[in-house]
Design a protein around this motif. Structure first.
Motif, PDB file in Angstrom:
ATOM      1  N   ARG A  62       0.799  -1.291   0.105  1.00  0.00           N
ATOM      2  CA  ARG A  62      -0.064  -0.031  -0.059  1.00  0.00           C
ATOM      3  C   ARG A  62       0.687   1.334  -0.181  1.00  0.00           C
ATOM      4  N   ALA A  63       2.137   1.277   0.436  1.00  0.00           N
ATOM      5  CA  ALA A  63       2.943   2.296   0.442  1.00  0.00           C
ATOM      6  C   ALA A  63       3.351   2.796  -0.783  1.00  0.00           C
ATOM      7  N   GLY A  64       3.569   1.810  -1.956  1.00  0.00           N
ATOM      8  CA  GLY A  64       3.609   2.133  -3.181  1.00  0.00           C
ATOM      9  C   GLY A  64       4.934   2.984  -3.581  1.00  0.00           C
ATOM     10  N   VAL A  65       5.821   2.717  -2.985  1.00  0.00           N
ATOM     11  CA  VAL A  65       7.280   3.329  -3.324  1.00  0.00           C
ATOM     12  C   VAL A  65       8.339   2.293  -3.027  1.00  0.00           C
ATOM     13  N   PRO A  66       9.559   2.212  -3.816  1.00  0.00           N
ATOM     14  CA  PRO A  66      10.266   1.111  -3.788  1.00  0.00           C
ATOM     15  C   PRO A  66      10.955   1.370  -2.436  1.00  0.00           C
ATOM     16  N   LEU A  67      11.132   0.155  -1.808  1.00  0.00           N
ATOM     17  CA  LEU A  67      11.784  -0.155  -0.698  1.00  0.00           C
ATOM     18  C   LEU A  67      12.612  -1.109  -0.632  1.00  0.00           C
ATOM     19  N   ILE A  68      13.726  -1.347   0.058  1.00  0.00           N
ATOM     20  CA  ILE A  68      14.650  -2.398   0.572  1.00  0.00           C
ATOM     21  C   ILE A  68      14.809  -2.318   1.953  1.00  0.00           C
ATOM     22  N   LEU A  69      15.339  -3.631   2.645  1.00  0.00           N
ATOM     23  CA  LEU A  69      15.654  -3.716   3.845  1.00  0.00           C
ATOM     24  C   LEU A  69      16.988  -3.974   4.031  1.00  0.00           C
ATOM     25  N   LEU A  70      17.781  -3.485   4.618  1.00  0.00           N
ATOM     26  CA  LEU A  70      19.356  -3.559   4.833  1.00  0.00           C
ATOM     27  C   LEU A  70      19.698  -3.791   6.177  1.00  0.00           C
ATOM     28  N   GLU A  71      20.498  -5.076   6.229  1.00  0.00           N
ATOM     29  CA  GLU A  71      21.023  -5.539   7.487  1.00  0.00           C
ATOM     30  C   GLU A  71      22.514  -5.493   7.483  1.00  0.00           C
ATOM     31  N   ARG A  72      22.975  -4.838   8.540  1.00  0.00           N
ATOM     32  CA  ARG A  72      24.608  -5.274   8.591  1.00  0.00           C
ATOM     33  C   ARG A  72      24.763  -6.210   9.522  1.00  0.00           C
ATOM     34  N   GLN A  73      25.026  -7.441   8.890  1.00  0.00           N
ATOM     35  CA  GLN A  73      25.181  -8.662   9.741  1.00  0.00           C
ATOM     36  C   GLN A  73      25.959  -8.690  10.733  1.00  0.00           C
ATOM     37  N   SER A  74      27.307  -8.236  10.691  1.00  0.00           N
ATOM     38  CA  SER A  74      28.403  -8.109  11.745  1.00  0.00           C
ATOM     39  C   SER A  74      27.765  -7.466  12.958  1.00  0.00           C
ATOM     40  N   ALA A  75      27.040  -6.392  12.840  1.00  0.00           N
ATOM     41  CA  ALA A  75      26.493  -5.469  13.932  1.00  0.00           C
ATOM     42  C   ALA A  75      25.296  -5.826  14.379  1.00  0.00           C
ATOM     43  N   GLY A  76      24.466  -6.779  13.737  1.00  0.00           N
ATOM     44  CA  GLY A  76      23.162  -7.075  14.055  1.00  0.00           C
ATOM     45  C   GLY A  76      22.306  -5.795  13.829  1.00  0.00           C
ATOM     46  N   THR A  77      22.367  -4.882  12.961  1.00  0.00           N
ATOM     47  CA  THR A  77      21.584  -3.784  12.807  1.00  0.00           C
ATOM     48  C   THR A  77      20.757  -3.769  11.559  1.00  0.00           C
ATOM     49  N   SER A  78      19.633  -3.226  11.528  1.00  0.00           N
ATOM     50  CA  SER A  78      18.805  -3.147  10.251  1.00  0.00           C
ATOM     51  C   SER A  78      18.025  -1.774   9.976  1.00  0.00           C
ATOM     52  N   SER A  79      17.620  -1.494   8.829  1.00  0.00           N
ATOM     53  CA  SER A  79      16.934  -0.266   8.399  1.00  0.00           C
ATOM     54  C   SER A  79      16.118  -0.409   7.207  1.00  0.00           C
ATOM     55  N   THR A  80      15.012   0.094   6.900  1.00  0.00           N
ATOM     56  CA  THR A  80      14.372   0.094   5.608  1.00  0.00           C
ATOM     57  C   THR A  80      14.855   1.365   5.119  1.00  0.00           C
ATOM     58  N   LEU A  81      15.179   1.361   3.565  1.00  0.00           N
ATOM     59  CA  LEU A  81      15.468   2.337   2.841  1.00  0.00           C
ATOM     60  C   LEU A  81      14.713   2.495   1.613  1.00  0.00           C
TER      61      LEU A  81
END
Length: 229
Positions: A62-81
């Motif tokens: 429903r958001a209708g915009v391109p999105l990716i999920l990014l996870e930095r595996q060594s640090a255990g961090t994540s975000s959507t871009l």
């Protein structure tokens, strides 16, 4: 208000907002807030939120915009871009901070910006060709990193691309049968750089819907999932 509550409110606003251009669409700010990056300077009393705990396939669609999920595996961090710029075959993605990654249209990592030690650029022409043409074999690559203000480090790798069969991949309820591709890279003889392996899960066009890609000795591997085409 707790971060999760703020995010929920922003996500709801995004679903109700009207459409606009990619550069100024109000959905951009909301989409960036969904799954706030754990790499940002959150206030001490604000607990980090895992995007996988709050995102749903319905909200993504429903958001209708391109999105990716990014996870930095060594640090255990994540975000959507969200995608903020397209330049020829390159796409630049940004979260709710100043950190960005640049990918080829197939999803191959080309550069990062805003991290302590960035991948300044990567020559990825050979692996891009291998993904699109679905052909294995030799795929040399070159990484350029900038250390401090002046020092530029250039690393050359000898890589081999191989196709490892099909796998069913579930990305927030979207299940696809994709081809797993493995890129094994070795540093030039005599180098003190570590060898690494990249993995891509591609569709018939060669686009990676999921990948695990090496961004350098400091950032390690980034897992990237394409949430919306």
């Amino acid at each position: 208000m707790a971060l999760k509550g703020v995010m929920a409110g922003l996500a709801a606003s995004a679903l109700l907002a009207g459409c606009g251009s990619e550069a100024n669409d109000p959905l951009l700010g909301a989409a960036r807030a969904i799954g706030t990056s754990l790499l940002t300077r959150n206030a001490p009393e604000t607990p980090p939120v895992d995007p996988r705990a709050v995102l749903t396939r319905e909200a993504i669609n429903r958001a209708g915009v391109p999105l990716i999920l990014l996870e930095r595996q060594s640090a255990g961090t994540s975000s959507t871009l969200t995608r903020i710029a397209t330049n020829g075959p390159n796409e630049t993605w940004q979260g709710d901070d100043d950190l960005t990654v640049t990918l080829s249209r197939e999803g191959v990592l080309r550069a990062t910006r805003g991290y302590l030690h960035d991948l300044y650029s990567a020559d990825i022409s050979a692996v891009r060709q291998a993904l699109v043409q679905r052909s294995g074999g030799s795929a040399p690559r070159v990484h350029t990193r900038v250390v401090g203000d002046l020092e530029t480090l250039v690393a050359s790798y000898i890589c081999e691309v191989g196709f490892a069969g099909s796998e069913r991949i579930n990305i927030f309820g979207r299940v696809q049968t994709l081809t797993r591709v493995v890129e094994r890279c070795s540093a030039q003889p005599g180098s003190d750089l570590a060898d690494f392996e990249n993995r891509y899960w591609i569709d018939g066009s060669g686009m990676a819907w999921a990948s695990e890609q090496y961004a350098g000795p400091d950032l390690g591997h980034l897992r990237i999932e394409r949430l919306h085409r």
